[in-house]
Enzyme design. Structure first.
Site, mmCIF file in Angstrom:
data_model
loop_
_atom_site.group_PDB
_atom_site.id
_atom_site.type_symbol
_atom_site.label_atom_id
_atom_site.label_comp_id
_atom_site.label_asym_id
_atom_site.label_seq_id
_atom_site.Cartn_x
_atom_site.Cartn_y
_atom_site.Cartn_z
ATOM 1 N N HIS A 1 0.705 -0.675 0.438
ATOM 2 C CA HIS A 1 -0.035 0.131 0.288
ATOM 3 C C HIS A 1 0.697 1.277 -0.018
ATOM 4 O O HIS A 1 1.637 0.974 0.360
ATOM 5 C CB HIS A 1 -1.194 -0.300 1.288
ATOM 6 C CG HIS A 1 -1.762 0.645 1.429
ATOM 7 N ND1 HIS A 1 -2.427 2.061 1.453
ATOM 8 C CD2 HIS A 1 -3.108 0.871 0.696
ATOM 9 C CE1 HIS A 1 -3.193 2.343 0.831
ATOM 10 N NE2 HIS A 1 -3.889 1.787 0.630
ATOM 11 N N ASP B 1 -8.160 -4.923 0.202
ATOM 12 C CA ASP B 1 -8.066 -6.191 -0.888
ATOM 13 C C ASP B 1 -7.598 -7.941 -0.203
ATOM 14 O O ASP B 1 -8.165 -8.775 -0.632
ATOM 15 C CB ASP B 1 -7.663 -6.024 -2.021
ATOM 16 C CG ASP B 1 -8.455 -4.606 -2.500
ATOM 17 O OD1 ASP B 1 -7.879 -4.719 -3.567
ATOM 18 O OD2 ASP B 1 -9.935 -4.872 -2.105
HETATM 19 C C1 SDX Z 1 -6.758 -0.477 -3.084
HETATM 20 O O1 SDX Z 1 -4.524 4.407 -2.289
HETATM 21 C C2 SDX Z 1 -5.396 3.425 -1.755
HETATM 22 O O2 SDX Z 1 -5.766 4.292 -0.667
HETATM 23 C C3 SDX Z 1 -5.929 2.200 -2.487
HETATM 24 C C4 SDX Z 1 -7.237 1.921 -1.736
HETATM 25 C C5 SDX Z 1 -8.265 2.634 -0.970
HETATM 26 O O3 SDX Z 1 -9.000 2.119 0.093
HETATM 27 O O4 SDX Z 1 -8.506 2.978 -1.855
HETATM 28 O O5 SDX Z 1 -6.771 1.040 0.273
HETATM 29 C C6 SDX Z 1 -7.554 -0.175 -1.750
HETATM 30 O O6 SDX Z 1 -6.221 0.212 -4.035
HETATM 31 C C7 SDX Z 1 -5.445 -1.725 -1.607
HETATM 32 C C8 SDX Z 1 -4.216 -1.383 -3.354
HETATM 33 C C9 SDX Z 1 -4.523 -3.027 -4.187
HETATM 34 N N1 SDX Z 1 -4.361 -3.775 -5.035
HETATM 35 C C10 SDX Z 1 -3.088 -4.663 -4.951
HETATM 36 O O7 SDX Z 1 -3.147 -5.197 -3.674
HETATM 37 C C11 SDX Z 1 -2.495 -4.596 -6.138
HETATM 38 C C12 SDX Z 1 -0.602 -5.179 -5.605
HETATM 39 N N2 SDX Z 1 -0.652 -4.099 -4.717
HETATM 40 C C13 SDX Z 1 0.860 -3.304 -5.438
HETATM 41 O O8 SDX Z 1 0.268 -2.951 -6.767
HETATM 42 C C14 SDX Z 1 1.164 -1.895 -4.886
HETATM 43 O O9 SDX Z 1 1.093 -2.419 -3.403
HETATM 44 C C15 SDX Z 1 0.315 -1.047 -4.580
HETATM 45 C C16 SDX Z 1 -0.546 -0.242 -6.190
HETATM 46 C C17 SDX Z 1 -1.045 -0.909 -3.796
HETATM 47 C C18 SDX Z 1 0.810 0.147 -4.167
HETATM 48 O O10 SDX Z 1 2.156 0.452 -4.837
HETATM 49 P P1 SDX Z 1 3.158 1.789 -4.986
HETATM 50 O O11 SDX Z 1 2.810 2.677 -3.186
HETATM 51 O O12 SDX Z 1 3.053 2.849 -5.948
HETATM 52 O O13 SDX Z 1 4.015 1.074 -4.930
HETATM 53 P P2 SDX Z 1 5.740 0.788 -5.645
HETATM 54 O O14 SDX Z 1 5.003 0.117 -6.999
HETATM 55 O O15 SDX Z 1 5.800 2.157 -5.832
HETATM 56 O O16 SDX Z 1 6.348 -0.531 -4.745
HETATM 57 C C19 SDX Z 1 7.465 -0.023 -3.649
HETATM 58 C C20 SDX Z 1 8.402 -1.320 -3.529
HETATM 59 C C21 SDX Z 1 7.831 -1.950 -4.582
HETATM 60 O O17 SDX Z 1 9.587 -2.414 -4.905
HETATM 61 P P3 SDX Z 1 11.282 -2.134 -5.500
HETATM 62 O O18 SDX Z 1 10.804 -2.211 -6.947
HETATM 63 O O19 SDX Z 1 11.683 -0.897 -4.648
HETATM 64 O O20 SDX Z 1 11.795 -3.289 -4.990
HETATM 65 O O21 SDX Z 1 7.056 -2.675 -2.872
HETATM 66 C C22 SDX Z 1 6.950 -3.491 -3.435
HETATM 67 C C23 SDX Z 1 7.637 -3.075 -5.463
HETATM 68 O O22 SDX Z 1 8.029 -4.265 -6.365
HETATM 69 N N3 SDX Z 1 6.296 -4.053 -3.620
HETATM 70 C C24 SDX Z 1 5.322 -5.084 -3.874
HETATM 71 C C25 SDX Z 1 4.176 -5.084 -4.218
HETATM 72 N N4 SDX Z 1 3.660 -4.227 -3.287
HETATM 73 C C26 SDX Z 1 4.282 -3.330 -3.506
HETATM 74 N N5 SDX Z 1 6.315 -6.077 -3.728
HETATM 75 C C27 SDX Z 1 5.360 -7.362 -3.987
HETATM 76 N N6 SDX Z 1 4.100 -7.317 -3.755
HETATM 77 C C28 SDX Z 1 3.537 -6.205 -3.485
HETATM 78 N N7 SDX Z 1 1.758 -6.390 -3.818
#
Ligand code: SDX
Length: 379
Positions: free
Chosen positions: A262, A316
């Site tokens: 998140h 989620d």
């Molecule tokens: C919701 O924003 C909100 O408030 C949303 C929400 C709401 O109520 O409206 O809370 C609802 O959308 C929940 C999120 C649902 N989506 C998912 O579960 C999809 C998987 N999650 C990721 O795509 C991600 O965590 C996000 C999109 C939720 C957040 O992405 P960010 O903050 O842009 O983080 P990032 O992609 O920049 O990642 C930062 C690091 C990366 O590693 P590095 O490249 O720095 O080594 O963390 C890693 C990412 O690879 N990472 C993950 C990960 N989420 C982040 N690695 C593995 N699995 C994950 N889920």
């Protein structure tokens, strides 16, 4: 012009507005709606009472709540024109696309430019809160070749949605837990779909277009669409002993683990904590779901591997298991998220009208320097 702020991908950490609707403490995992802690609202409030709080800023009195509930009840039905329109939609279409089209089509029925009229604001709020669930349920039946079920006036909001899906009156515990899920998903400050709602609202377009814009944004798998993908992911893993090897392969392949991570929370999403208790209540009453044990195992193993990076279950991760136990089809999980978040989108729409300034951020240009056009033969 002000000196440009440094560029932050995805506007990470960039405040795009001031707002008094919702506060998130991502380090402590605390979420409040208009100052009220979410766990108190989830256990003691109702979705309609919480929607009222989010939109008008204070908990309603008895009279205010009764009036709001009656207004919503009176506007639940959806015009035959919209139902007939849905009959033309491809039956294989995703319900989020049907919802986006039908939400936007509400704008065809009501005047667009009365934003300075408080009556118009209230009626738009009531119509959208009232009709979104009916439209979701209607398309679900229409695409199965059935006639939509009309809402029943003697059923409360959450129970009525479950009834319109099945034509059976839901068990009171199921209705109560579904109502709590709507509260948990109602608002979350400036997430992507709410930001869409605010940008769209800032142009002073109609509230139906604002909600349609937000629905389209929520549909993405990185935002609202993840809850559908979580169950598919758990199905792929298959059994608890396969969790560690599966996760190691996923991390090695730089795969995003659905339901984890998140932008704000660097601890377990407080909504995931509450959703787990709701899931366990359902399992106690209606029988266990072994997929929950698999999810718990994944959370445990992921805590070792992803926890140090601040990646934990988000809202989620467990919501799909609750909806599955409630007998809700998987491709309705995100439309249900939209039903709930309509309250938050409308609260931000109303607040944005007060801000009264169109969103128009700057950019850092990285394209070609100025150059002259060349005739096609000279290229
Ligand atoms: C919701 O924003 C909100 O408030 C949303 C929400 C709401 O109520 O409206 O809370 C609802 O959308 C929940 C999120 C649902 N989506 C998912 O579960 C999809 C998987 N999650 C990721 O795509 C991600 O965590 C996000 C999109 C939720 C957040 O992405 P960010 O903050 O842009 O983080 P990032 O992609 O920049 O990642 C930062 C690091 C990366 O590693 P590095 O490249 O720095 O080594 O963390 C890693 C990412 O690879 N990472 C993950 C990960 N989420 C982040 N690695 C593995 N699995 C994950 N889920």
């Amino acid at each position: 012009a002000a000196t440009p702020a440094p560029f932050r991908p995805g506007l990470e950490g960039v405040p795009a507005t001031q707002s008094s609707i919702c506060d998130i403490d991502g380090q402590r995992g605390v979420l409040t709606y208009r100052g009220y802690p979410l766990d108190q609202l989830a256990s003691s409030s109702s979705f309609l009472e919480t929607a009222y709080l989010l939109i008008w800023g204070e908990l309603p009195t008895t009279e205010q709540l009764q009036e709001f509930e009656q207004e919503v009840q009176m506007h639940r039905r959806v015009s035959f024109r919209i139902r007939d329109m849905m009959k033309c939609f491809p039956s294989g279409g995703h319900p989020m696309d049907a919802l986006q089209s039908s939400a936007a089509s509400l704008g065809l029925f009501y005047s667009r430019r009365a934003l300075d009229n408080p009556e118009y604001i209230v009626s738009a709020v009531v119509r959208l809160i009232a009709k979104i669930p009916t439209m979701v349920a209607a398309f679900q039946l229409i695409r199965k070749g059935q006639d939509p079920i009309q809402p029943r006036d003697d059923l409360a909001y959450a129970a009525n949605f479950l009834y319109m899906l099945t034509e059976r009156e839901p068990d009171p515990l199921a209705a109560r837990i579904f109502d709590a899920c709507l509260i948990l998903h109602a608002e979350h400050s400036l997430n992507a779909s709410t930001f869409s709602a605010r940008v769209t609202a800032s142009t002073l377009t109609d509230p139906y277009a604002v909600v349609a814009s937000a629905v389209g944004t929520l549909a993405g798998p990185l935002h609202g669409g993840a809850n559908e993908d979580v169950l598919e992911m758990l199905g792929q893993i298959g059994s608890p002993d396969q969790v560690a090897p599966w996760l190691d392969r996923a991390i090695a392949g730089k795969q995003k683990i659905m339901g984890f991570g998140h932008r704000e929370y660097k601890v377990k999403d407080p909504r995931a904590v509450i959703l787990q208790t709701l899931a366990e209540q359902l399992f106690d009453q209606f029988g266990h779901d072994p997929m929950y044990d698999l999810a718990r195992k994944l959370e445990e193993v992921a805590a070792e591997r992803l926890g140090p990076k601040g990646i934990f279950p988000n809202v989620d991760f467990y919501s799909g298991l609750v909806y599955r136990k409630l007998g809700i089809p998987e491709d309705l999980f995100t439309p249900i998220f939209a039903i709930a978040r309509t309250a938050g989108w409308l609260a931000h729409w109303k607040e944005q009208l007060g801000a009264n300034r169109i969103y128009r951020p700057s950019q850092i240009y990285t394209g070609q320097p100025s150059r002259d056009w060349q005739p096609v033969g000279a290229r």
